[in-house]
Design an enzyme around this catalytic site. Structure first.
Site, PDB file in Angstrom:
ATOM      1  N   GLY A   1       0.805  -1.225   0.000  1.00  0.00           N
ATOM      2  CA  GLY A   1       0.000   0.000   0.000  1.00  0.00           C
ATOM      3  C   GLY A   1       0.832   1.267   0.000  1.00  0.00           C
ATOM      4  O   GLY A   1       0.303   2.366   0.135  1.00  0.00           O
TER       5      GLY A   1
ATOM      6  N   LYS B   1       5.912  19.122  -4.432  1.00  0.00           N
ATOM      7  CA  LYS B   1       6.307  19.487  -3.065  1.00  0.00           C
ATOM      8  C   LYS B   1       7.501  20.445  -3.080  1.00  0.00           C
ATOM      9  O   LYS B   1       7.537  21.409  -2.311  1.00  0.00           O
ATOM     10  CB  LYS B   1       6.658  18.215  -2.281  1.00  0.00           C
ATOM     11  CG  LYS B   1       5.441  17.313  -2.045  1.00  0.00           C
ATOM     12  CD  LYS B   1       5.890  15.956  -1.545  1.00  0.00           C
ATOM     13  CE  LYS B   1       4.717  15.058  -1.237  1.00  0.00           C
ATOM     14  NZ  LYS B   1       5.132  13.661  -0.993  1.00  0.00           N
TER      15      LYS B   1
END
Ligand SMILES: NC(=O)c1ccc[n+]([C@@H]2O[C@H](COP(=O)([O-])OP(=O)(O)OC[C@H]3O[C@@H](n4cnc5c(N)ncnc54)[C@H](OP(=O)(O)O)[C@@H]3O)[C@@H](O)[C@H]2O)c1
Length: 434
Positions: free
Chosen positions: A188, A206
């Site tokens: 995940g 970012k």
């Protein structure tokens, strides 16, 4: 003292993490604030199937975000949907209604943060976006407040947990990129479509936000040279280790006499640098200031709880500002390109480089490659070749003395005609200033 009321739109990873903290930690939050932060409305497309904490079961719920933005009891809207479509509509509608906003949306803020901030300031509302970069690391607060008095000269970061997890697992196990990506997806850590992470786009958004905050300059993602990690092989770590280096996906923004050079790319960094110790899904930011020298920030870059803490802390900050009347607001994104920190092309960067070749072995190969480098005035530093039986696919490395990115690119372009190369050379800068 009167409470401040929150509406949350988006109950996925971050939304549910935020909600759990607001519910479980409600009393301590109220003690710290001096008033209660009350959840007044919740929205998600599939709201009926969401696991809402028991203490919040009676809160107004809806699948329609407009009902949250228009709700008379909502003072702050938390946008935790993501993307640049509906999220933008939510922010615009909230600002238009004079509601303050907290967002975790790096994509949207990197793309049009300056514009959104301008609208927010004109509407006299408060906006906070701590969770948008490096989830659990309060790096916005550091750059906007903690070290805002310094003149930043360079900022380096490991800002994508998925890429860092894959690289550090390749390093640890010597396994292939594909198998480590599959493992990251199983756990995940990586999306079914992993491109945003492993091709560097997430880190680029970012870095655009962080460098705007650090340098007070208008930076957009297109100012940032971006390269992903798909080509990194276990053999690259073996060679990097021989050179007492390792490989990380480094986000860099550094001031040069001509302007700011911005990049997201796999790079060799010394094994002795603190960034080399950043393992797995962790993030880190290293800021170099003219006055205060180096500071380093480290923590979890994502996940419901670390990101939830960032969102809740932003909600607390905005709630405090609402209560105090917060008369003055300044956008963290500069409006003008002032020159000193103007983004300039990566081709002007000077660095030592690691060049990895895969060749069909035959006599004279090194001489031909060295010739292409010499044509661009690039000096060889070292030639490394680990023992291999496979002469049909032989990897080896040449490191070169500091040269411009442009000259390295020109040399690589010249090498394209060499028929013993099985693929274009892999070039990575060697970050010696870390
Ligand atoms: N995941 C992280 O660790 C992390 C870290 C830092 C920042 N962020 C940022 O946080 C934001 C949210 O990320 P996430 O991981 O929580 O995403 P997510 O798990 O996909 O959750 C998004 C939520 O938005 C809801 N949603 C989508 N469209 C909607 C609409 N039209 N109206 C109402 N609700 C809608 C979804 O609803 P349903 O579930 O009901 O379909 C889902 O609950 C993104 O901007 C992301 O970049 C995430």
């Amino acid at each position: 003292m009167k409470e401040v009321r929150v509406g949350i739109v988006g109950l996925g990873n971050v939304g549910l993490g935020t909600l759990a903290i607001l519910s479980e930690n409600a009393d301590q939050i109220a003690t710290k604030l001096g008033f209660r932060l009350r959840v007044a409305a919740l929205c998600s497309r599939s709201i009926a199937s969401k696991d809402i904490p028991a203490s919040l079961r009676d809160v107004f719920k809806t699948p329609d975000w407009r009902q949250v933005v228009e709700h008379p009891e909502v003072d702050i809207v938390a946008e935790l949907v993501g993307g640049t479509g509906v999220a933008r509509e939510i922010l615009d509608a909230a600002i238009a209604r004079g509601k303050s906003v907290v967002t975790a949306n790096k994509e949207l803020m990197a793309l049009c943060g300056a514009e959104i901030w301008d609208r927010a300031i004109r509407a006299k509302i408060n906006l906070a976006m701590e969770a948008s970069v490096a989830g659990g690391i309060p790096i916005h607060a550091v750059l906007r407040e903690g070290i805002s008095g310094d003149r930043i000269t360079a900022l380096y970061g490991i800002l994508n947990g998925t890429s860092n997890y894959i690289l550090t697992e390749i390093e640890r196990h010597g396994a292939s990129f594909d198998s480590m990506l599959a493992e990251a997806q199983r756990l995940g850590y990586a999306e079914p479509d992993p491109s945003a992470d492993i091709d560097g786009y997430d880190a680029r958004a970012k870095l655009a936000i962080l460098s705007a905050l650090a340098f007070g300059e208008k930076i957009t993602p297109s100012d940032i040279y971006t390269e992903g990690i798909r080509r990194i092989q276990p053999i690259d770590f073996q060679y990097a280790h021989q050179l007492h280096h390792t490989i990380r996906q480094i986000c860099a923004a550094r001031q040069t006499p001509d302007g700011l050079i911005l990049s997201v790319r796999p790079s060799l960094i010394p094994q002795s640098t603190i960034l080399a110790g950043v393992q797995g899904a962790y993030n880190a930011v290293w800021v170099r200031g003219h006055y205060g020298a180096d500071t380093f920030y480290y923590g979890r870059g994502a996940g419901p709880n670390p990101t939830g803490v960032a969102v809740v802390s932003d909600l607390m900050r905005v709630a405090r500002e609402i209560r105090s009347g917060s008369p003055e607001r300044v956008s963290p994104f500069a409006h003008e390109r002032l020159g000193e920190y103007k983004p300039i092309s990566i081709t002007l960067q000077r660095s030592a480089y690691y060049l990895r070749f895969r060749v069909q072995d035959r006599p004279g190969i090194i001489a031909k490659l060295a010739g292409a480098l010499a044509d661009q005035q690039i000096s060889l530093d070292a030639v490394l070749q680990l023992p291999s039986e496979n002469w049909r696919d032989l990897p080896f490395v040449i490191t070169v003395e500091p040269a411009t990115e442009q000259s390295v690119r020109d040399a690589i372009a010249q090498m394209a005609s060499l028929n013993f190369l099985l693929e274009p050379p892999l070039a990575m800068p060697m970050e010696r200033s870390l």
